[in-house]
Design a protein around this motif. Structure first.
Motif, PDB file in Angstrom:
ATOM      1  N   SER A  10       0.768  -1.248  -0.136  1.00  0.00           N
ATOM      2  CA  SER A  10      -0.202  -0.004  -0.001  1.00  0.00           C
ATOM      3  C   SER A  10       0.834   1.144  -0.023  1.00  0.00           C
ATOM      4  O   SER A  10       1.994   1.295   0.676  1.00  0.00           O
ATOM      5  N   ARG A  11       0.302   2.313  -0.271  1.00  0.00           N
ATOM      6  CA  ARG A  11       1.219   3.490  -0.529  1.00  0.00           C
ATOM      7  C   ARG A  11       0.355   4.773  -0.020  1.00  0.00           C
ATOM      8  O   ARG A  11      -0.980   4.594  -0.134  1.00  0.00           O
ATOM      9  N   THR A  13      -1.033   8.218  -0.460  1.00  0.00           N
ATOM     10  CA  THR A  13      -1.557   9.060  -1.774  1.00  0.00           C
ATOM     11  C   THR A  13      -1.831  10.401  -1.233  1.00  0.00           C
ATOM     12  O   THR A  13      -2.346  11.129  -2.216  1.00  0.00           O
ATOM     13  N   ALA A 195       5.101  -0.578 -14.334  1.00  0.00           N
ATOM     14  CA  ALA A 195       3.805  -0.795 -13.835  1.00  0.00           C
ATOM     15  C   ALA A 195       3.674   0.023 -12.725  1.00  0.00           C
ATOM     16  O   ALA A 195       2.611   0.765 -12.494  1.00  0.00           O
ATOM     17  N   GLU A 196       4.383  -0.236 -11.744  1.00  0.00           N
ATOM     18  CA  GLU A 196       4.500   0.445 -10.352  1.00  0.00           C
ATOM     19  C   GLU A 196       4.810   1.827 -10.638  1.00  0.00           C
ATOM     20  O   GLU A 196       4.123   2.628  -9.708  1.00  0.00           O
ATOM     21  N   ASP A 199       1.721   3.479 -11.746  1.00  0.00           N
ATOM     22  CA  ASP A 199       0.999   3.848 -10.606  1.00  0.00           C
ATOM     23  C   ASP A 199       1.157   5.070  -9.676  1.00  0.00           C
ATOM     24  O   ASP A 199       0.379   5.809  -9.302  1.00  0.00           O
ATOM     25  N   ARG A 202       0.427   8.199 -11.415  1.00  0.00           N
ATOM     26  CA  ARG A 202      -1.112   8.487 -11.500  1.00  0.00           C
ATOM     27  C   ARG A 202      -1.434   9.113  -9.927  1.00  0.00           C
ATOM     28  O   ARG A 202      -2.402  10.104 -10.014  1.00  0.00           O
ATOM     29  N   HIS A 203      -1.150   8.413  -8.866  1.00  0.00           N
ATOM     30  CA  HIS A 203      -1.388   8.801  -7.491  1.00  0.00           C
ATOM     31  C   HIS A 203      -0.688  10.175  -7.177  1.00  0.00           C
ATOM     32  O   HIS A 203      -1.287  10.964  -6.404  1.00  0.00           O
TER      33      HIS A 203
END
Length: 368
Positions: A10-11, A13, A195-196, A199, A202-203
């Motif tokens: 989890s990150r 955001t 991909a990471e 992501d 985008r966040h």
């Protein structure tokens, strides 16, 4: 045993930035009178967009990135952030005043600093406690907060790339520039790290410009792709536009492996060793360049449009690469076909073209 790549569960955001529009207007650049590296480039990266600068070595991709960052100055033209000039005839903002983050090709981490200190290195305007908090938020975004007190040498290449990304995102830039960010990674890691990274972008909501020479990477990451050649903009658009409707033979060849033929137009058709193909817009008797993608063939041992003989075949798992002799073609025809489409001992076969994989251009002298 190979080192196991860690993947964030989890990150954080929070702490997103306000994306900006970055525009290049008529940018030219030269190192001397005979070494023009960019010629009249005009394009924009829209707020929150991932724009990929694609092209071969020497096409000017990195120079354009350095001009955006303020590391290099253009010979002519302007760079604008949200329509405000940040580099041009009347102003030149230094890099630290541009709200632009930069991720280098080699990550450029300081080996003597902890991961946390690497990430907070550029947060000089904040107090020590505030800088530590922002650095930890940035590390949490990339899922590496548990490495805060470690040093770069204990991390894998993919993790070091994410630390470099965290460092660039820590000041919450409006635009993030990435110069060949995955070129140093093991090929097995590239897909997951790309991909990471996408992501994370985008966040973070930052506008991003990514330099790459890999067409598939540009298609995987970019909302749009700007294709450069010899310092000039060849074409800009979505991946599907550049693949399906390339501007010229160079653009077509950058996205696909091609068989190329010279052909004469008769009755609106180009005559090639692989048969007659439609050539709309070209006049009677004109010469055309016909490009057929290697993946554009259906093959059969019993029927088809053109007879061919297999000269060699290479098994690649999902597909086979065929080298074919076709009557009327001075060079062998190359095809990429699904494994199992032909029997093991097949030699004389038939080809049929898929129209969507045939591209016709006015005669060109350039190489694909």
């Amino acid at each position: 045993m190979a080192r196991q790549e860690t993947h964030p569960a989890s990150r954080v955001t929070a702490g997103v930035t306000f994306a900006a529009r970055l525009s290049f207007e008529n940018i030219s650049h030269a190192f001397g009178p005979d070494t023009e590296t960019l010629s009249d480039i005009s394009l924009s990266a829209e707020p929150g967009e991932v724009l990929c600068l694609l092209g071969p070595s020497g096409s000017g991709k990195t120079t354009l990135l350095r001009i955006a960052a303020g590391i290099e100055s253009q010979s002519t033209g302007r760079v604008l952030m949200n329509d405000r000039e940040i580099a041009g005839p009347s102003v030149f903002l230094p890099p630290e005043q541009r709200s632009i983050g930069l991720v280098f090709q080699d990550f450029a981490l300081f080996p003597h600093l902890t991961i946390l200190d690497n990430v907070r290195f550029g947060l000089t305007a904040l107090s020590r406690d505030e800088a530590r908090r922002e650095a930890m938020i940035a590390l949490s975004r990339v899922g590496l907060e548990h490495y805060a007190s470690s040093y770069p040498h204990v991390l894998s290449g993919g993790e070091q790339q994410r630390v470099a990304l965290a460092r660039a995102l820590a000041p919450r830039p409006s635009v993030l520039l990435m110069d060949e960010p995955f070129s140093g990674l093991d090929s097995r890691l590239k897909d997951s790290v790309r991909a990471e990274t996408l992501d994370i972008l985008r966040h973070s909501r930052a506008t991003a410009i990514v330099v790459t020479h890999d067409a598939e990477e540009a298609m995987r990451m970019g909302d749009r792709i700007a294709l450069l050649k010899n310092g000039r903009l060849v074409q800009i658009g979505k991946a599907e536009e550049l693949y399906q409707r390339p501007a010229d033979l160079f653009a077509a060849g950058f996205f696909s492996e091609l068989n190329v033929f010279e052909a004469k137009i008769r009755g609106g058709m180009a005559e090639t060793p692989l048969g007659r193909v439609a050539a709309p817009g070209l006049g009677e008797g004109a010469m055309a360049t016909v490009a057929v993608r290697m993946s554009g063939f259906d093959v059969s041992e019993t029927e088809g449009e053109v007879a061919a003989r297999i000269l060699s075949r290479r098994y690649l798992g999902v597909v086979e690469l065929l080298d074919l002799a076709v009557e009327g073609s001075e060079t062998s025809v190359r095809a990429r076909v699904r494994c199992g489409a032909l029997s093991t001992g097949a030699r004389d076969i038939y080809l049929s073209l898929r129209k969507s994989d045939v591209l016709v251009f006015e005669r060109q002298t350039e190489s694909a």
